[in-house]
Design a protein around this motif. Sequence first.
Motif, mmCIF file in Angstrom:
data_model
loop_
_atom_site.group_PDB
_atom_site.id
_atom_site.type_symbol
_atom_site.label_atom_id
_atom_site.label_comp_id
_atom_site.label_asym_id
_atom_site.label_seq_id
_atom_site.Cartn_x
_atom_site.Cartn_y
_atom_site.Cartn_z
ATOM 1 N N ALA A 7 2.303 16.950 3.621
ATOM 2 C CA ALA A 7 1.352 16.433 2.629
ATOM 3 C C ALA A 7 2.078 15.697 1.519
ATOM 4 C CB ALA A 7 0.535 17.578 2.042
ATOM 5 N N GLY A 8 1.409 14.676 1.018
ATOM 6 C CA GLY A 8 1.917 13.995 -0.176
ATOM 7 C C GLY A 8 2.985 12.969 0.088
ATOM 8 N N ARG A 9 3.406 12.792 1.366
ATOM 9 C CA ARG A 9 4.454 11.809 1.624
ATOM 10 C C ARG A 9 3.924 10.408 1.365
ATOM 11 N NH1 ARG A 9 6.663 11.816 7.569
ATOM 12 N NH2 ARG A 9 7.557 13.781 6.816
ATOM 13 N N SER A 10 4.718 9.591 0.712
ATOM 14 C CA SER A 10 4.346 8.194 0.466
ATOM 15 C C SER A 10 5.006 7.312 1.501
ATOM 16 C CB SER A 10 4.773 7.752 -0.936
ATOM 17 O OG SER A 10 4.094 8.493 -1.910
ATOM 18 N N ALA B 38 0.849 -1.191 0.000
ATOM 19 C CA ALA B 38 0.000 0.000 0.000
ATOM 20 C C ALA B 38 0.881 1.237 0.000
ATOM 21 C CB ALA B 38 -0.924 0.005 1.219
ATOM 22 N N PHE B 39 0.476 2.247 -0.756
ATOM 23 C CA PHE B 39 1.198 3.513 -0.726
ATOM 24 C C PHE B 39 0.240 4.649 -1.052
ATOM 25 C CE2 PHE B 39 1.624 1.784 -4.979
ATOM 26 C CZ PHE B 39 1.393 2.868 -5.814
ATOM 27 N N HIS B 40 0.614 5.823 -0.575
ATOM 28 C CA HIS B 40 -0.206 7.038 -0.695
ATOM 29 C C HIS B 40 0.452 7.946 -1.722
ATOM 30 C CE1 HIS B 40 -1.665 10.948 1.499
ATOM 31 N NE2 HIS B 40 -2.405 10.676 0.439
ATOM 32 N N ARG B 41 -0.330 8.365 -2.716
ATOM 33 C CA ARG B 41 0.200 9.284 -3.713
ATOM 34 C C ARG B 41 -0.889 10.279 -4.067
ATOM 35 N NH1 ARG B 41 2.498 6.201 -8.445
ATOM 36 N NH2 ARG B 41 4.235 5.904 -6.983
ATOM 37 N N GLY B 42 -0.632 11.552 -3.797
ATOM 38 C CA GLY B 42 -1.612 12.589 -4.098
ATOM 39 C C GLY B 42 -2.887 12.380 -3.288
ATOM 40 N N ASP B 43 -4.007 12.300 -3.982
ATOM 41 C CA ASP B 43 -5.288 12.143 -3.297
ATOM 42 C C ASP B 43 -5.795 10.708 -3.331
ATOM 43 O OD1 ASP B 43 -5.819 11.990 -5.955
ATOM 44 O OD2 ASP B 43 -7.391 13.513 -5.995
ATOM 45 N N GLU B 44 -4.881 9.741 -3.540
ATOM 46 C CA GLU B 44 -5.297 8.345 -3.631
ATOM 47 C C GLU B 44 -4.419 7.443 -2.783
ATOM 48 O OE1 GLU B 44 -6.996 7.291 -7.880
ATOM 49 O OE2 GLU B 44 -5.231 8.569 -8.072
#
Length: 399
Positions: free
Chosen positions: A391-394, A342-348
């Motif tokens: 913000a935006g950190r993966s 799992a990873f976070h990128r932008g708004d997803e």
Amino acid sequence: MRVLLFTGKGGVGKTSVSAATALSTARAGLRTLVMSTDPAHSLADSFDVPLGPDPVEVVGGLDAVQLDAQARLEDNWRDIQDYLIALLRWSGIGEVQAEELSVLPGLEEIFSLIDVQRFAASGDYDVIVVDCAPTAETLRLLSLPDALGWYMERIFPIERKVARVVRPVLGQMTSMPLPADGLHGSVERLYRHLEEVRDLLADTETTSVRLVTNPERMVVAEARRTYTYLSLFGYHVDAVVVNRLLPDAVTDPWFDTWRTRQAEQLEEIRAGFGDVPLLTAPLFDDEMVGIDRLGELAAAVYVEAKPHELLYVGSPLTFEPTDEGWLLTVALPFVAKGEVDAFHRGDELYVKVGSYTRSILLPAALRRCAITGAGLADGRLRVSFRPTGPAGRSRDLPR
């Protein structure tokens, strides 16, 4: 309005269970439609009546339909197919081969899903029962709107604008057929139809998936994988139907080993699927064909339960406030830590299990948050968000 989807490994008896369920809801006084996305089209065999592309009344209150795959293809794919054929012929492929290559595997089942939404929106039925294709095809179909979503929301609008600009120039430089703007409209219309299907099928109060399995090791393993992937994409499983259990009346010692193995698999299903209701049906002494036999099957499966009701309440995806921010949880039963990323990128948030990846669009409150922790516990992926972080950190899921 209820939509019930039945799926399982080929040969487990899901068509019979689907037909029996539809018969039971109709006998309860609910206007019911049963339809099949399985290209085998064995639904007509279950009722022992001919079926066609238009709903046919099987008994009072119950309609059945066997969709015309070719007609669905013409309605939804013709414009796109014509361009693909022209492009393939330009590249040197013969006309017959181009015609065959322009139809992608599984398209008929995809368009069958569009018909599910169409019948649901008509208001003619209280319950729609869907006999789905075997699990691999079903998963591919149900994941398609998610797979196309990223492309349609981000790349497609840019591609469409660029095509309008470069089409006049390239048209003078090459004989290669170029996509007209109408083609882009056809692609967008197809995607919007699938998006409507996705919204309907992911509505946990309206739609439920019921897994049909047999008490056999390989079949149960397939059901467990299916449960995981359905949960990943947000589809709600409210029951597991274990079909063809040896009845108590069979006492011949020759079946002792078989009975023991069935009991072991049944216990494994109970333990593995947790609170999801377990429905059972015996191995009958004849084929379950025709109204009378399907009625027997429905009585065995549901006993006193009402098949149209939501048999289990549990959300595959939740957002919860915490003291530090937010907690997102995704149901991922039967998954170990090393099997999920799992990873976070932008708004997803992107979650990958096996060969399937789901993109979860985060609510506005979480889009400016950073992930502060992620892990698996009790069959759920738990991701913590804090609004004060960068913000935006993966952050990858810890192994």
